[in-house]
Design a protein around this motif. Structure first.
Motif, mmCIF file in Angstrom:
data_model
loop_
_atom_site.group_PDB
_atom_site.id
_atom_site.type_symbol
_atom_site.label_atom_id
_atom_site.label_comp_id
_atom_site.label_asym_id
_atom_site.label_seq_id
_atom_site.Cartn_x
_atom_site.Cartn_y
_atom_site.Cartn_z
ATOM 1 N N VAL A 165 0.848 -1.189 0.000
ATOM 2 C CA VAL A 165 0.000 0.000 0.000
ATOM 3 C C VAL A 165 0.888 1.245 0.000
ATOM 4 C CG1 VAL A 165 -0.201 0.164 2.524
ATOM 5 C CG2 VAL A 165 -2.032 1.047 1.110
ATOM 6 N N ASP A 166 0.436 2.278 -0.695
ATOM 7 C CA ASP A 166 1.113 3.569 -0.625
ATOM 8 C C ASP A 166 0.585 4.280 0.612
ATOM 9 O OD1 ASP A 166 2.737 3.469 -2.869
ATOM 10 O OD2 ASP A 166 1.187 4.255 -4.192
ATOM 11 N N VAL A 167 1.482 4.605 1.489
ATOM 12 C CA VAL A 167 1.077 5.240 2.742
ATOM 13 C C VAL A 167 1.104 6.759 2.569
ATOM 14 C CG1 VAL A 167 3.402 5.154 3.709
ATOM 15 C CG2 VAL A 167 1.466 5.289 5.229
ATOM 16 N N GLN A 168 0.076 7.424 3.085
ATOM 17 C CA GLN A 168 0.040 8.880 3.045
ATOM 18 C C GLN A 168 1.035 9.428 4.058
ATOM 19 O OE1 GLN A 168 -3.938 10.237 3.757
ATOM 20 N NE2 GLN A 168 -4.623 9.672 1.713
ATOM 21 N N LEU A 169 1.584 10.578 3.754
ATOM 22 C CA LEU A 169 2.567 11.191 4.627
ATOM 23 C C LEU A 169 1.992 11.460 6.014
ATOM 24 C CD1 LEU A 169 5.471 12.156 4.720
ATOM 25 C CD2 LEU A 169 4.710 14.364 3.873
ATOM 26 N N SER A 170 0.753 11.896 6.085
ATOM 27 C CA SER A 170 0.137 12.170 7.389
ATOM 28 C C SER A 170 0.029 10.889 8.216
ATOM 29 C CB SER A 170 -1.242 12.807 7.212
ATOM 30 O OG SER A 170 -2.097 11.951 6.473
ATOM 31 N N THR A 171 -0.256 9.777 7.551
ATOM 32 C CA THR A 171 -0.337 8.490 8.242
ATOM 33 C C THR A 171 1.037 8.057 8.718
ATOM 34 O OG1 THR A 171 -2.218 7.870 6.866
ATOM 35 C CG2 THR A 171 -1.083 6.088 8.036
ATOM 36 N N LEU A 172 2.028 8.289 7.902
ATOM 37 C CA LEU A 172 3.396 7.931 8.273
ATOM 38 C C LEU A 172 3.832 8.697 9.523
ATOM 39 C CD1 LEU A 172 5.747 6.169 7.330
ATOM 40 C CD2 LEU A 172 6.556 8.130 6.031
ATOM 41 N N PHE A 173 3.529 9.977 9.574
ATOM 42 C CA PHE A 173 3.855 10.775 10.758
ATOM 43 C C PHE A 173 3.122 10.226 11.982
ATOM 44 C CE2 PHE A 173 5.327 14.005 7.730
ATOM 45 C CZ PHE A 173 6.464 14.463 8.373
ATOM 46 N N ARG A 174 1.843 9.853 11.809
ATOM 47 C CA ARG A 174 1.050 9.324 12.917
ATOM 48 C C ARG A 174 1.604 7.990 13.411
ATOM 49 N NH1 ARG A 174 -3.935 8.695 10.579
ATOM 50 N NH2 ARG A 174 -4.190 6.508 11.044
ATOM 51 N N ILE A 175 2.022 7.141 12.489
ATOM 52 C CA ILE A 175 2.575 5.838 12.867
ATOM 53 C C ILE A 175 3.837 6.008 13.691
ATOM 54 C CG2 ILE A 175 3.735 3.776 11.971
ATOM 55 C CD1 ILE A 175 1.730 3.890 9.608
ATOM 56 N N PHE A 176 4.767 6.803 13.193
ATOM 57 C CA PHE A 176 6.020 6.955 13.924
ATOM 58 C C PHE A 176 5.826 7.717 15.229
ATOM 59 C CE2 PHE A 176 7.941 5.457 10.005
ATOM 60 C CZ PHE A 176 8.911 4.612 10.515
ATOM 61 N N SER A 177 4.868 8.610 15.270
ATOM 62 C CA SER A 177 4.542 9.279 16.520
ATOM 63 C C SER A 177 4.033 8.250 17.532
ATOM 64 C CB SER A 177 3.483 10.354 16.285
ATOM 65 O OG SER A 177 3.107 10.956 17.500
ATOM 66 N N GLY A 178 3.243 7.301 17.074
ATOM 67 C CA GLY A 178 2.751 6.226 17.931
ATOM 68 C C GLY A 178 3.872 5.333 18.444
ATOM 69 N N LEU A 179 4.991 5.338 17.723
ATOM 70 C CA LEU A 179 6.165 4.565 18.152
ATOM 71 C C LEU A 179 7.106 5.410 18.999
ATOM 72 C CD1 LEU A 179 6.933 2.711 14.803
ATOM 73 C CD2 LEU A 179 5.999 1.710 16.896
ATOM 74 N N GLY A 180 6.689 6.648 19.283
ATOM 75 C CA GLY A 180 7.532 7.540 20.079
ATOM 76 C C GLY A 180 8.692 8.112 19.294
ATOM 77 N N LYS A 181 8.549 8.155 17.979
ATOM 78 C CA LYS A 181 9.608 8.662 17.104
ATOM 79 C C LYS A 181 9.116 9.868 16.339
ATOM 80 C CE LYS A 181 12.303 5.060 17.822
ATOM 81 N NZ LYS A 181 13.596 5.138 18.415
ATOM 82 N N ARG A 182 10.062 10.659 15.896
ATOM 83 C CA ARG A 182 9.762 11.776 15.002
ATOM 84 C C ARG A 182 10.464 11.493 13.691
ATOM 85 N NH1 ARG A 182 11.654 17.060 17.140
ATOM 86 N NH2 ARG A 182 10.500 17.826 15.363
ATOM 87 N N ILE A 183 9.839 11.850 12.612
ATOM 88 C CA ILE A 183 10.497 11.700 11.322
ATOM 89 C C ILE A 183 10.615 13.070 10.676
ATOM 90 C CG2 ILE A 183 9.735 9.329 10.953
ATOM 91 C CD1 ILE A 183 7.599 10.389 9.047
ATOM 92 N N SER A 184 11.582 13.183 9.797
ATOM 93 C CA SER A 184 11.739 14.418 9.045
ATOM 94 C C SER A 184 11.774 14.069 7.565
ATOM 95 C CB SER A 184 13.009 15.159 9.461
ATOM 96 O OG SER A 184 14.146 14.383 9.172
ATOM 97 N N LEU A 185 11.462 15.025 6.765
ATOM 98 C CA LEU A 185 11.400 14.836 5.330
ATOM 99 C C LEU A 185 12.471 15.695 4.682
ATOM 100 C CD1 LEU A 185 9.743 13.692 2.943
ATOM 101 C CD2 LEU A 185 8.385 15.765 3.048
ATOM 102 N N THR A 186 13.240 15.083 3.807
ATOM 103 C CA THR A 186 14.272 15.806 3.072
ATOM 104 C C THR A 186 13.948 15.731 1.593
ATOM 105 O OG1 THR A 186 15.937 15.198 4.721
ATOM 106 C CG2 THR A 186 16.742 15.934 2.575
ATOM 107 N N VAL A 187 13.904 16.869 0.955
ATOM 108 C CA VAL A 187 13.663 16.919 -0.489
ATOM 109 C C VAL A 187 15.007 17.174 -1.152
ATOM 110 C CG1 VAL A 187 12.452 18.103 -2.333
ATOM 111 C CG2 VAL A 187 11.343 17.816 -0.112
ATOM 112 N N MET A 188 15.335 16.286 -2.079
ATOM 113 C CA MET A 188 16.638 16.397 -2.740
ATOM 114 C C MET A 188 16.480 16.687 -4.208
ATOM 115 S SD MET A 188 18.349 13.227 -0.659
ATOM 116 C CE MET A 188 19.694 13.031 -1.723
#
Length: 94
Positions: A71-94
């Motif tokens: 499944v293609d995961v939406q960015l908002s869902t990805l942030f929510r998942i990692f937040s639920g794991l007690g993690k923060r993610i960042s996005l880098t555009v190259m």
């Protein structure tokens, strides 16, 4: 014996950068890396797929689909998942 780079191997197997076949391969490879990262962090947190799903308000089957690259995961869902794991993610555009 001639030395071959990884890029040369990819070109031979999937085509040059920017071709449809190469782009499809790259997308699948990125999904696989994301899935493995999610699975690794979930396991480090000591959570089952079901526990993580309950924690973020989704279904276990959706977590499973993400972890298996189905499944293609939406960015908002990805942030929510990692937040639920007690993690923060960042996005880098190259």
């Amino acid at each position: 014996m001639a030395s071959t780079t990884f890029d040369e191997l990819l070109d031979a197997e999937y085509g040059k950068d920017g071709t449809a076949r190469r782009d499809a391969f790259e997308a699948k490879a990125e999904a696989f890396c994301l899935a493995e990262c999610l699975k690794e962090h979930r396991l480090q947190a000591g959570l089952t797929q079901e526990q993580l799903a309950a924690k973020i308000g989704t279904k276990k089957s959706y977590i499973s689909k993400i972890e298996n690259g189905h499944v293609d995961v939406q960015l908002s869902t990805l942030f929510r998942i990692f937040s639920g794991l007690g993690k923060r993610i960042s996005l880098t555009v190259m």
